[in-house]
Design an enzyme around this catalytic site. Structure first.
Site, PDB file in Angstrom:
ATOM      1  CB  CYS A 101      23.333  63.631  -2.816  1.00 15.06           C
ATOM      2  SG  CYS A 101      23.581  63.376  -4.769  1.00 15.06           S
ATOM      3  CG  HIS A 131      27.808  63.704   1.191  1.00 14.44           C
ATOM      4  ND1 HIS A 131      26.113  63.043   1.262  1.00 14.44           N
ATOM      5  CD2 HIS A 131      27.742  63.442   0.070  1.00 14.44           C
ATOM      6  CE1 HIS A 131      25.939  63.461   0.132  1.00 14.44           C
ATOM      7  NE2 HIS A 131      26.456  63.311  -0.808  1.00 14.44           N
ATOM      8  CG  HIS A 160      25.122  58.500  -1.713  1.00 10.81           C
ATOM      9  ND1 HIS A 160      24.069  59.493  -1.258  1.00 10.81           N
ATOM     10  CD2 HIS A 160      25.515  59.365  -2.898  1.00 10.81           C
ATOM     11  CE1 HIS A 160      24.283  60.610  -0.984  1.00 10.81           C
ATOM     12  NE2 HIS A 160      24.994  60.593  -2.997  1.00 10.81           N
TER      13      HIS A 160
END
Lengths: 378, 221
Positions: A144, A271, A304
């Site tokens: 990520c 995040h 996400h």
């Protein structure tokens, strides 16, 4: 040394095509998550110049076209660079064949044909061909954090004189691998995520392609990339260090690179996935470094997008800098008392100068960026 | 700016029966762990917060990805351990965990360019100051269930690079040049450099000529 600026941006996400669709959804608190996932809309084949390409390539080319148009780049030259981030690449071209092969529905020949598209580098190759580009290229697949690393690496290449300009981006499409995989880890939410909320219910996977045009900062720069930092947790394969040690180190390194102190930063774009482990680790690190500075996550709006999350959310950071609006953590109703952040509960007008963008990835991989208003505008 | 090579090594596939701590590790993790172990034994790095690691791989953890998808297709079972090990970056994550590396880490996957891209990024990190030393490693393993990978060789090789000359085996300079040399490198630059050090112990300085792509050149000074 001349700072590196962002001169163009382009996105495809579950909110639609274009950065305005993304930013308007942020301003209107309109989530693109349905049944727990953020699926990017398809264009009718007859209206899509990239219809012949894979889903990941298609989305990428739309985002690239938008970014390059804004930057007024007509083409990439051999002196330019291209950096792509992804975890699954063109998986839409081979995953169903892999599943069919396992069920003995197809043979080796059919599988072999599909697997031509399996190496992640095949996506970069496709984009290179579409752009008729033969210069310096790189594909990062650091989970990520990958596209956050891509932005930092692009800025690094320009500063080091390795390239004149750099097109950087991330792309991710939904797949059985990721949806079933995250489900097996019991991390998925069926509703829009609620980052930092005591009643959080998990994360939403989503699709996105987001690209940025980087070059020496100038009068047309939308923002400057003033700092970057990387670190590893060395703690666990999937969970971040509980006190956010690596996240803290990456943000500290990014501030140091930018020659800034924590008090100079106006907002931390977290995040903020909405998983308990991420929220606590990141919340602890952000509070330790920045205290009462505004912090929020926008993942309940766009989901996400894994390796693409860094560039997608960097677009939001740049839009926030330009418009002077700090986006809220949409869906946050009861902040987790164990996460002592100064949450942004509704979109807030605020004059921003420096922003920190954070990413945490599987494998304990952390990356942080500092975006600043172009010097002439401060 | 010069970079210094502190160590060059190859990895071998470690048997989990011999190293029980690798019981849940994939084959890629095990061969890379052996490689990193060799590099750090040859040139210890005490401050692991200033040590970075970059893995270049084409197939990455595809073997585990295949196993995860096959189990899902045949048994309708998604196994979390297989999923967490299925992403290409899982190998690098395992290595940072096992060797307590808290500096930067990254995974690169760009077919046959993965090795040269890894070396390239490692040099950029050192020049940038993101790390003082970087483990630049490359690894690819066959995936038995996949027809196209069965003819591949299996390998892991790499270098420990540093900004410091102390204890180095050679200085590495990079030139933007098209100069032709007798010593052509193949596509796997890291593996070729390891071979170079295996065959030559008298070389203390090397120049790589860019672009580091396929037709790279190496000139002992």
């Amino acid at each position: 040394m001349t700072p590196v600026g962002i001169s163009g941006m382009g996105t495809v996400s579950c909110l639609g095509y274009g950065t305005d669709a993304l930013w308007n959804a942020i301003l209107e608190n309109k989530s693109g998550i349905t049944t727990g996932l953020g699926t990017a809309p398809e264009r009718p084949e007859s209206e899509d110049p990239f219809a012949r390409l894979s889903r990941a390539s298609r989305f990428s080319m739309h985002a690239i076209r938008e970014a390059m148009a804004q930057a007024r780049w007509t083409r990439l030259t051999d002196e330019d660079g291209l950096i792509l981030a992804t975890t699954t690449g063109q998986i839409s071209l081979w995953e169903s064949e892999m599943l069919a092969f396992a069920r003995k529905e197809i043979g080796e020949n059919e599988l072999s044909q599909a697997l031509v598209h399996q190496p992640l580098g095949s996506l970069l190759e496709t984009l290179g061909k579409e752009l008729q580009f033969k210069g310096r290229q790189l594909l990062l697949t650091s989970a990520c954090s990958a596209s956050t690393q891509a932005i930092a690496t692009g800025a690094m290449w320009i500063k080091q004189g390795l390239v004149r300009r750099c097109l950087v981006g991330g792309v991710e499409v939904l797949s059985k691998l990721t949806t079933e995989g995250f489900k097996s880890l019991q991390l998925l939410s069926e509703k829009p995520s609620m980052p930092f909320d005591r009643n959080r219910n998990g994360i939403n996977l989503s699709e996105a392609a987001a690209f940025l045009c980087l070059e020496a900062a100038g009068p047309r720069s939308l923002a400057e990339i003033s700092g970057w930092g990387f670190s590893s947790d060395a703690h666990h394969v999937t969970s971040p260090h509980p006190e956010g040690r690596g996240c803290f180190d990456a943000m500290t390194a990014a501030l140091s690179k930018a020659n800034l102190q924590a008090k100079d930063v106006s907002w931390i774009h977290c995040h903020g996935t909405g998983s308990s482990a991420n929220d606590h680790a990141e919340g602890t690190a952000v509070h330790r470094l920045f205290g009462e500075t505004r912090a929020s996550s926008t993942k309940s709006i766009h989901g996400h997008a894994l390796a693409a999350s860094g560039t997608l959310e960097s677009v939001i950071c740049v839009k926030a800098l330009q418009s002077g609006v700090v986006p809220a953590t949409h869906g946050l109703t009861e902040p987790d008392p164990q996460i002592p952040l100064r949450h942004v509960r509704s979109n807030e007008p605020f004059e921003l100068k420096h922003i920190v963008k954070n990413t945490l990835g599987f494998g304990g991989n952390n990356a942080a960026l500092v975006f600043s208003l172009p010097r002439g505008q401060v | 700016m010069s970079t210094f090579i502190k160590a060059a090594a190859r990895g071998k596939l470690v048997d989990p029966e011999v190293r029980p701590e690798f019981r849940r590790a994939t084959r890629a993790m095990r061969i890379c762990a052996d490689l990193v172990d060799s590099l750090l034994k040859a040139s210890p790095v005490s401050d692991r917060s200033r040590l970075g690691i970059i893995l270049g791989t084409s197939l990455g953890e595809l073997e585990t990805t295949t196993e995860f998808l096959s189990t899902m297709a045949t048994a309708n079972l998604a196994r979390p351990l297989l999923f967490q090990n299925s992403l290409h970056n899982a190998t690098t994550g395992f290595l940072t965990l096992h060797f307590k590396i808290t500096g930067p880490s990254a995974t690169i996957s760009n077919r046959t360019q993965s090795s040269s891209d890894t070396l390239d990024l490692a040099l950029s990190w050192i020049q940038d100051g993101a790390a003082d030393s970087v483990l630049a490693i490359t690894a690819d393993l066959q995936v038995q269930s996949l027809p196209h990978s069965r003819n591949m060789g299996e390998h892991a090789s790499g270098l420990l690079l540093s900004s410091s000359a102390s204890g180095s085996i050679a200085r590495l300079d990079i030139l933007e040049s098209t100069k032709v040399s007798q010593n052509n490198l193949g596509r796997d630059v890291l593996s070729d450099l390891v071979s170079f050090f295996e065959s030559r112990s008298d070389v203390t300085s090397l120049t790589l000529h860019k672009p580091l792509r396929g037709h790279d050149l190496i000139t002992p000074l």
